[in-house]
Scaffold this motif. Structure first.
Motif, PDB file in Angstrom:
ATOM      1  N   LEU A  25       0.842  -1.194   0.000  1.00 56.97           N
ATOM      2  CA  LEU A  25       0.000   0.000   0.000  1.00 56.97           C
ATOM      3  C   LEU A  25       0.884   1.254   0.000  1.00 56.97           C
ATOM      4  CD1 LEU A  25      -2.846   1.262   0.216  1.00 56.97           C
ATOM      5  CD2 LEU A  25      -2.542   1.207   2.701  1.00 56.97           C
ATOM      6  N   TYR A  26       1.912   1.244   0.807  1.00 53.34           N
ATOM      7  CA  TYR A  26       2.839   2.376   0.869  1.00 53.34           C
ATOM      8  C   TYR A  26       3.491   2.600  -0.494  1.00 53.34           C
ATOM      9  CZ  TYR A  26       6.604   5.454   2.359  1.00 53.34           C
ATOM     10  OH  TYR A  26       7.461   6.522   2.475  1.00 53.34           O
ATOM     11  N   ASN A  27       3.993   1.530  -1.093  1.00 48.77           N
ATOM     12  CA  ASN A  27       4.665   1.649  -2.391  1.00 48.77           C
ATOM     13  C   ASN A  27       3.712   2.157  -3.469  1.00 48.77           C
ATOM     14  OD1 ASN A  27       7.133   0.794  -1.391  1.00 48.77           O
ATOM     15  ND2 ASN A  27       6.710  -1.348  -1.824  1.00 48.77           N
ATOM     16  N   ALA A  28       2.457   1.755  -3.396  1.00 44.81           N
ATOM     17  CA  ALA A  28       1.487   2.122  -4.426  1.00 44.81           C
ATOM     18  C   ALA A  28       0.955   3.544  -4.259  1.00 44.81           C
ATOM     19  CB  ALA A  28       0.325   1.131  -4.418  1.00 44.81           C
ATOM     20  N   THR A  29       0.974   4.084  -3.032  1.00 44.50           N
ATOM     21  CA  THR A  29       0.275   5.355  -2.797  1.00 44.50           C
ATOM     22  C   THR A  29       1.135   6.463  -2.207  1.00 44.50           C
ATOM     23  OG1 THR A  29      -0.432   4.629  -0.595  1.00 44.50           O
ATOM     24  CG2 THR A  29      -1.923   4.151  -2.439  1.00 44.50           C
ATOM     25  N   SER A  30       2.332   6.166  -1.764  1.00 38.13           N
ATOM     26  CA  SER A  30       3.114   7.163  -1.028  1.00 38.13           C
ATOM     27  C   SER A  30       3.487   8.376  -1.875  1.00 38.13           C
ATOM     28  CB  SER A  30       4.360   6.538  -0.415  1.00 38.13           C
ATOM     29  OG  SER A  30       5.203   6.018  -1.432  1.00 38.13           O
ATOM     30  N   ALA A  31       3.767   8.196  -3.147  1.00 34.36           N
ATOM     31  CA  ALA A  31       4.141   9.339  -3.982  1.00 34.36           C
ATOM     32  C   ALA A  31       2.998  10.345  -4.064  1.00 34.36           C
ATOM     33  CB  ALA A  31       4.546   8.870  -5.375  1.00 34.36           C
ATOM     34  N   LYS A  32       1.800   9.849  -4.271  1.00 31.70           N
ATOM     35  CA  LYS A  32       0.634  10.723  -4.370  1.00 31.70           C
ATOM     36  C   LYS A  32       0.383  11.431  -3.032  1.00 31.70           C
ATOM     37  CE  LYS A  32      -3.283  12.227  -6.158  1.00 31.70           C
ATOM     38  NZ  LYS A  32      -3.312  13.264  -7.159  1.00 31.70           N
ATOM     39  N   LEU A  33       0.439  10.687  -1.923  1.00 31.31           N
ATOM     40  CA  LEU A  33       0.173  11.278  -0.611  1.00 31.31           C
ATOM     41  C   LEU A  33       1.279  12.249  -0.207  1.00 31.31           C
ATOM     42  CD1 LEU A  33      -1.367   8.280   1.359  1.00 31.31           C
ATOM     43  CD2 LEU A  33      -2.482   9.985  -0.068  1.00 31.31           C
ATOM     44  N   PHE A  34       2.516  11.964  -0.627  1.00 26.38           N
ATOM     45  CA  PHE A  34       3.593  12.909  -0.351  1.00 26.38           C
ATOM     46  C   PHE A  34       3.318  14.224  -1.077  1.00 26.38           C
ATOM     47  CE2 PHE A  34       7.705  14.873  -1.395  1.00 26.38           C
ATOM     48  CZ  PHE A  34       8.155  15.125  -0.110  1.00 26.38           C
ATOM     49  N   GLY A  35       2.846  14.139  -2.301  1.00 26.80           N
ATOM     50  CA  GLY A  35       2.499  15.339  -3.053  1.00 26.80           C
ATOM     51  C   GLY A  35       1.431  16.158  -2.349  1.00 26.80           C
ATOM     52  N   VAL A  36       0.457  15.478  -1.752  1.00 23.86           N
ATOM     53  CA  VAL A  36      -0.614  16.172  -1.026  1.00 23.86           C
ATOM     54  C   VAL A  36      -0.041  16.893   0.192  1.00 23.86           C
ATOM     55  CG1 VAL A  36      -2.715  15.823   0.344  1.00 23.86           C
ATOM     56  CG2 VAL A  36      -2.433  14.620  -1.833  1.00 23.86           C
ATOM     57  N   THR A  37       0.765  16.185   0.980  1.00 23.44           N
ATOM     58  CA  THR A  37       1.324  16.811   2.186  1.00 23.44           C
ATOM     59  C   THR A  37       2.286  17.938   1.831  1.00 23.44           C
ATOM     60  OG1 THR A  37       3.078  15.131   2.371  1.00 23.44           O
ATOM     61  CG2 THR A  37       1.042  14.734   3.609  1.00 23.44           C
TER      62      THR A  37
END
Length: 180
Positions: A25-37
């Motif tokens: 889950l981290y590998n699949a979504t972390s880039a997008k969530l990092f962009g949000v933060t």
């Protein structure tokens, strides 16, 4: 990027404590969530810290996720965005101008307060030394170190009610000693 179904499966498995699914889950979504933060906080280091905290929240809240036909990314992005906004508010609340800082009183105790505290500490130590060694240790561990009554009873190999009695009687003796 992972599909909606794959992300939902990861979240469902994370709810069961699956660490491999959490990593996926981290590998699949972390880039997008990092962009949000990063977009909210506008600071790479802080956004990175916030992202880690977001995944801790996801780990703890995964069992509350309900597939409702919407993208699971919406749920994850909402968590990330709200957390970043909370951090931003905390950061702004903690900022003060130089004029305000100059008017702040020093919170450190003054010499008189330090002398009083030192005298009180010495009196407490003298009163604790007047107790039997095991009772004094129990009082220190219970009220200064935060040990539970059960932990103390186990460590000193006495029944729980005996430990409670020791502590109650020791506190009464300390009160009498300190009031003299």
């Amino acid at each position: 990027m992972a599909t909606r179904e794959e992300i939902e499966t990861y979240i469902d498995r994370v709810a069961l404590g699956d660490r491999v699914a959490f990593a996926a889950l981290y590998n699949a979504t972390s880039a997008k969530l990092f962009g949000v933060t990063l977009r909210v906080l506008n600071n790479r280091a802080e956004a990175d810290d916030a992202l880690q905290e977001v995944y801790i929240k996801v780990w703890r809240a995964a069992d509350r996720y309900q597939s409702n036909g919407l993208s699971p990314m919406t749920w994850l992005i909402t968590i990330a965005r709200n957390h970043a906004i909370d951090r931003l508010r905390t950061r702004k609340k903690g900022q003060t101008g130089l004029d305000e800082v100059a008017e702040l009183a020093d919170q450190a105790p003054g010499p008189e307060q330090q002398a009083i505290a030192s005298s009180a500490r010495a009196q407490i130590n003298n009163c604790l030394d007047a107790l039997p060694a095991d009772r004094a240790e129990a009082v220190r561990r219970a009220y200064l170190d935060g040990d539970t009554y059960q932990d103390l009873a186990d460590a000193m190999q006495v029944p729980l009610n005996t430990m409670r009695t020791w502590l109650r009687r020791s506190l009464i003796k300390l009160k009498d000693c300190l009031s003299q």
